[in-house]
Design an enzyme around this catalytic site. Structure first.
Site, PDB file in Angstrom:
ATOM      1  N   GLU A 182      -0.011   9.408   0.470  1.00 15.56           N
ATOM      2  CA  GLU A 182      -1.278   8.693   0.312  1.00 15.56           C
ATOM      3  C   GLU A 182      -2.423   9.405   1.020  1.00 15.56           C
ATOM      4  OE1 GLU A 182      -1.152   4.406  -0.164  1.00 15.56           O
ATOM      5  OE2 GLU A 182       0.958   4.448   0.398  1.00 15.56           O
ATOM      6  N   ASP A 240      -1.475  -4.095  -4.619  1.00 19.47           N
ATOM      7  CA  ASP A 240      -0.956  -3.071  -3.719  1.00 19.47           C
ATOM      8  C   ASP A 240      -1.123  -3.564  -2.287  1.00 19.47           C
ATOM      9  OD1 ASP A 240       0.131  -0.691  -2.826  1.00 19.47           O
ATOM     10  OD2 ASP A 240      -1.136   0.561  -4.094  1.00 19.47           O
TER      11      ASP A 240
END
Length: 863
Positions: free
Chosen positions: A549, A349
């Site tokens: 997020e 990621d």
């Protein structure tokens, strides 16, 4: 309890929560500025509980065993070995690196032989999130041409382009935006999931991308997490049932001629593993659950995804018992590959490798050695390429391990036909712009909206409303497709989008107007509970502002925007029947809003087809239903703001509305009684009311730039500016991606924070405004902080000297008691401007967090 909940005071700053995650994982030293001038975000220490000193060993026998569904293809294997035998070390290192398109040129992709590129949430052709679809396809061709150029003697292996198409091809203006996963989990329709995957893949192919970072298979167990809406359910069975359907929808079925080719794209099962179970729901934090629960709750989606042909798995940001997943060979190799039979490649990621102890984003052999095959080195790719070459040369990374990683990537590229010498614009489906937001895809999305709605209350059978009624629709969110779509929409946070950015979409208001017009009724739209003619009923649309997020992490689940409640209570007082439509990325405690409604609908984040809401709420001219409610809760609904974690099957499980709850017209249920409102979070929680969180407006506030000629621009997206250029806001990274903003003044202008629900009463509070800031260029003129209270009413404090002293000193904190503003003339009983920062000349400063905190004795009015 007062009719209106007390103003909530406890929304912890996102930077503080992320700071906590970094401390928990032992990573702060690699991420923070120089310690000498750094002030830790307030509240960070409270959020940190020490993780175990020694992470537990992995027992692969705990995990479900599986085998790859792919038969060995001798032709592919022979070609992989041939390519590996002819590739230089530099080419191999390039293949394991992925760069963000905003940080690299097509020519550099070719020069460094990079294996992949991505467009992050705020990356686009020409750094323009609103770039037209043909610009995306043109860039795809340019990247392909550069990566396949063999003039330097290399093999010219095409680069793979990945994109976050997580609820449709959501980065593209005009694409179909499907409901986020939480709504799809409410629908309980696996076949619909497959259709959404197919439609998404078809639209991705239009603009030349090959690969999507979806589906998310997180099983969220603490709804405070800012990515809750990316999860299908708290129940692992739902996630497991959907995993294979979405994988096959995106990729096609193994054995079919169009598997991974034609109008299909490469999928990604993410994030491996435990991202939905971090301690306190902290993004990128630590999962401390048992290995069994990690395997059978958080890992439930991976065996069916692998069986369906998943060939890309993304490593998670989080830790398991203190060990970061990007560096966890026991889970990446021993479990995912050896035990589960995963046959593809593991991608990292966003700079996640840099969070491994001892690593930085530009130097991390440990991730490759642990089982990450492709680094998502978004903006760190150049330094990482150099350090990996060094590590291969000195033996830190073996040639065998490098070949293994490159081989895994090449096998997938070969299965996708990427080495068939066809540029993106020449592939099936590319350039067919009529597929973007097509009628067929919109019909699927509209069905998904209808089936995702959950009816929590319908007293006196108010719904469905007759289409012949005179209706009042209340709220700014009613006519806002961007808010209904949430995060990961055109830009990372999903903020600042206009309805015109969804040319093929329809707002909730638009759908209601369309439905009522068909049956002879009327619709009036108002921002607040005001009307010109008394309506038969009112629909109040309200909810969370978009986030993504860590910027969506919360300290509690009390919904703290009063605007919807005030409208509902005003209408209730007028005796007007009310329907509440709540837009959110998670269940939230909102008993006052439910009490003030005759009917309450959890609409989640429905996307670009708001007409699906009207399909269910609005009946025909006689009030007979056209579509019934089908959705049921995918997550348990809390009975108090702090009732989290809350999951079906837990000991002492006692939610307000249980998992699977949902009324319908066919099964109306009993009348809901008055709910207890006493659990509302108030000022005594002590964590502070955020005016600015991670550089963004706090919940219930607007953040705007205003110049001397009264041009006003809301701060949203990666960059905002007034037309004169006197004040510019630019998102920046502090502890994580875009967790702060830097504000640059060149002339007189103001940064303003205003309450969305009208004036606030701060007169009875002994509070102070706390700033977390960094001055990179000292003020060239005077700077004032002001609290306003209506026309001609304000109190200003000169903060010029403090900002001048702070230049170049790094991140700092300063506190100004509200009494300072009162002494300067502010009426704290009618605060209409929570804060204004005005500079009459040049100044550049970063702002991560501004909030109200308890004032203490001895605080002065000096900044």
């Amino acid at each position: 309890m007062d009719a209106v909940k007390e103003q909530t005071m406890t929304r912890t700053s996102k930077s503080a929560l992320l700071f906590s995650a970094l401390v928990t994982a032992g990573l702060l030293a690699a991420c923070q500025p120089e310690a000498s001038d750094t002030v830790a975000p307030a509240g960070a220490a409270e959020a940190v509980d020490a993780a175990p000193a020694v992470p537990p060993a992995i027992n692969p026998d705990v995990w479900p065993a599986g085998e790859t569904p792919f038969e060995e293809d001798a032709a592919i294997e022979a070609r992989v070995q041939d390519l590996l035998s002819r590739m230089s070390v530099e080419e191999k290192v390039g293949q394991v690196i992925q760069a963000d398109i905003n940080s690299i040129t097509p020519e550099e992709v070719g020069t460094y032989n990079l294996g992949s590129v991505l467009n992050g949430g705020n990356s686009a052709p020409g750094a323009n999130n609103y770039a037209a679809a043909p610009e995306w396809l043109a860039l795809a061709d340019d990247i392909w041409a550069a990566s396949t150029n063999t003039a330097d003697g290399g093999l010219g292996v095409p680069a793979l382009w990945g994109t976050d198409a997580v609820h449709g091809h959501n980065n593209i203006v005009g694409a179909t935006i499907f409901p986020h996963n939480i709504g799809l989990g409410a629908a309980r329709n696996p076949d619909l999931i497959r259709q959404i995957g197919e439609a998404t893949a078809r639209e991705v192919r239009v603009t030349g991308q090959d690969w999507t970072f979806a589906p998310t298979l997180a099983v969220v167990r603490d709804d405070r997490w800012g990515r809750t809406y990316e999860s299908y359910s708290e129940n692992p069975d739902i996630v497991a049932a959907y995993a294979s359907e979405m994988i096959e929808g995106l990729q096609g079925a193994i054995g079919d001629e169009d598997f991974l080719v034609g109008e299909h794209v490469l999928a990604t099962a993410k994030h491996f593993i435990g991202d939905g179970g971090t301690h306190r729901g902290i993004d990128q934090g630590d999962n401390r659950e048992s290995e069994h629960d990690l395997a059978y709750i958080h890992g439930a989606g991976y065996p069916p995804a692998i069986e369906a042909g998943a060939l890309s798995v993304m490593a998670s940001f989080n830790s398991w018992h203190g060990e970061k997943l990007h560096g966890h060979s026991g889970l990446l190799d021993d479990v995912l590959v050896d035990r589960m039979g995963f046959h593809g490649f593991v991608v990292g990621d966003w700079n996640g490798h840099g969070q491994i102890e001892g690593c930085t984003p530009t130097d991390c052999a440990a991730a490759l050695n642990a089982g990450v095959d492709m680094f998502m080195a978004s903006d760190s790719w150049r330094g990482l390429h150099a350090s990996l070459l060094r590590d291969v040369e000195n033996g830190t990374v073996s040639h065998e391990r490098l070949d293994e990683a490159v081989g895994r990537i090449l096998r997938v590229k070969l299965r996708m036909g990427l080495l068939d010498d066809v540029r993106p614009s020449g592939r099936e489906g590319s350039g067919l712009y009529e597929h973007l937001g097509s009628d067929a895809h919109r019909a699927i999305a509209r069905q998904a909206v209808r089936e995702s709605l959950v009816l929590l209350k319908n007293d006196n059978q108010l719904l469905p409303l007759a289409g012949s009624s005179d209706l009042l629709v209340v709220g700014v969110h009613a006519d806002n497709i961007g808010v209904a779509s949430g995060g990961w929409t055109i830009n990372w946070q999903g903020e600042g989008n206009e309805n015109s950015d969804f040319p093929n979409g329809q707002s909730i208001l638009g759908g209601i107007v369309e439905a009522v017009a068909e049956f002879g009724g009327t619709v009036e739209h108002a921002m607040t509970a005001e009307y010109t003619a008394r309506p038969d009923a009112a629909i109040v649309v309200f909810g969370e502002e978009p986030y993504a997020e860590f910027q969506g992490d919360r300290a509690h689940l009390d919904f703290d925007d009063e605007s919807g409640l005030q409208a509902l209570q005003a209408l209730q007082a007028d005796g007007i029947p009310t329907v509440a439509v709540f837009l959110s990325g998670r269940p939230m405690w909102m008993n006052p809003e439910i009490n003030a409604s005759d009917a309450f609908v959890a609409a989640w984040l429905p996307g670009s087809e708001g007409g699906g809401v009207a399909d269910v709420l609005i009946g025909d001219d006689q009030g007979e239903m056209r579509h019934d409610f089908k959705g049921v809760l995918p997550f348990s609904w809390p009975a108090t703001p702090h009732q989290t974690p809350l999951n079906v099957g837990d000991e002492g499980y006692d939610p307000l509305f249980a998992y699977d709850y949902g009324l319908s017209y066919a099964q109306p249920g009993e009348t809901l009684g008055e709910l207890d409102e006493s659990a509302a979070v108030t000022a005594d929680a002590g964590e502070g009311l955020s005016l600015i969180n991670a550089g963004r407006a706090g919940s219930g506030f607007a953040l705007s730039l205003v110049d001397a000629v009264s041009d006003r621009v809301d701060v949203s997206g990666p960059s905002s500016a007034v037309a004169s250029g006197a004040l510019v806001a630019q998102a920046e990274d502090r502890f994580a991606q875009e967790d702060t903003r830097r504000f640059s003044w060149t002339d007189e202008a103001s940064l303003e924070v205003t309450p969305l629900a009208g004036p606030l009463d701060w007169s009875g509070d002994t509070l102070a405004i706390q700033f977390t800031y960094d001055v990179s260029a000292a003020p060239a003129g005077q700077v004032t902080a002001t609290v306003g209270c209506g026309d001609g009413c304000a109190g200003a404090v000169d903060i010029t000297q403090g900002l001048t002293i702070a230049e170049g000193k790094g991140w700092r904190e300063a506190v100004l008691p509200l009494s300072c503003f009162a002494e300067a003339g502010a009426d704290l009983a009618t605060v209409s401007l929570a804060l204004s920062l005005t500079s009459d000349d040049a100044l550049t400063m970063g702002l991560a967090d501004i909030r109200l905190v308890d004032a203490t004795d001895g605080m002065s009015c000096e900044f």
